[in-house]
Design an enzyme around this catalytic site. Sequence first.
Site, PDB file in Angstrom:
ATOM      1  N   ARG A 225       0.841  -1.190   0.000  1.00 45.07           N
ATOM      2  CA  ARG A 225       0.000   0.000   0.000  1.00 45.07           C
ATOM      3  C   ARG A 225       0.880   1.244   0.000  1.00 45.07           C
ATOM      4  NH1 ARG A 225      -3.411  -3.020  -1.484  1.00 45.07           N
ATOM      5  NH2 ARG A 225      -5.401  -3.517  -0.478  1.00 45.07           N
ATOM      6  N   HIS A 273      -1.088  -0.580  -9.859  1.00 43.40           N
ATOM      7  CA  HIS A 273      -1.733  -1.493  -8.901  1.00 43.40           C
ATOM      8  C   HIS A 273      -2.165  -2.787  -9.599  1.00 43.40           C
ATOM      9  CE1 HIS A 273      -3.920  -1.536  -4.776  1.00 43.40           C
ATOM     10  NE2 HIS A 273      -3.754  -2.771  -5.198  1.00 43.40           N
TER      11      HIS A 273
HETATM   12  C1  GLV Z   1      -5.066  -5.702  -3.697  1.00 41.15           C
HETATM   13  O1  GLV Z   1      -4.502  -4.662  -3.558  1.00 41.15           O
HETATM   14  C2  GLV Z   1      -5.598  -6.507  -2.649  1.00 41.15           C
HETATM   15  O2  GLV Z   1      -5.709  -6.043  -1.508  1.00 41.15           O
HETATM   16  O3  GLV Z   1      -5.947  -7.678  -2.914  1.00 41.15           O
END
Ligand code: GLV
Length: 310
Positions: A225, A273
């Site tokens: 994150r 991401h």
């Molecule tokens: C992706 O970021 C997840 O939390 O699976």
Amino acid sequence: MPNAIAYISRDTDGLHWKRVLEAGLGPLDYRTLDTLGNTDDIEVALAWKPPHGLLRTFRNVRLIVSLGMGVDHLLADETLPDVPIVRIMDEGLVGQMSEYALFWALRHHREIDRYAELQKQGQWKPLDFVDTIDRRVGVMGLGTIGQDTAAKFARLGFPTAGWSRTARTLDGIETFHGSDGFRRFLARSDILVDVLPLTRETRGLLDAAAFAALPKGAYFINMARGGHVVDEALLAALDSGHLAGAALDVFNTEPLPAGHRYWTHPRVHVTPHIAGATNPRTASPGVIENIKRLRAGRDLIHRVDAKTGY
Ligand code: GLV
């Protein structure tokens, strides 16, 4: 009895999830954000980054399923209804995550970017190499993803350590824990891989002091994150050359804003991401199992502890 399943995400249209859930549960009253209808019918909400306040309006919801392994996107909504939260456990996603870390680590370790530059200049020039046994990898976070990632690095011969909030013992992996172990862990990590959950304790953990504690020339891979990172501190560590580079898949603000320095920084690789995508094929068995358990009044699996935040 309310028995509708609602898919609350804008990432995909949710039809793939409908197919895999129906294969295990039979025909469903399946809703999406655009077809919610009367929300009193909703029994289970599958959610990824739900609009805050929405789930609270599902008066009969009995279960919230996080479509990500991380649940910070849910817990950030202070109005969540007081029902169990479970998260997906997805071996497909776990495998993708470790691939992502291995890819960037090996690319750095084997100097692939420097060879690409030399190729552009038409230069045949072998560089000095770092022996694998001298490149120490450190994995922050030793849950399912961290353990898989650490084991794969260790298998390749990299001296591998892991750091977690509470003590862990793992075969072939040196482990550190808590704030006492953090500095010592960083000081021996030439490649730092972040897979921690985002919680109150881990927000802003990677600040100027943390980056300074890494050995000179260290490489940073963030597939967890963006909220763990103090961006100015990371940029300063990259600018000064203390860090050799960073591969970043996650950011404090997503999408990464246009004009952000990460986009053009010569030592930074940005991906949107994608390190681990939730894969309905591999994630659905656990979700189906939980819906069956819910309906049979049995204990749920993969439950989230709202207190620890994972
Ligand atoms: C992706 O970021 C997840 O939390 O699976």
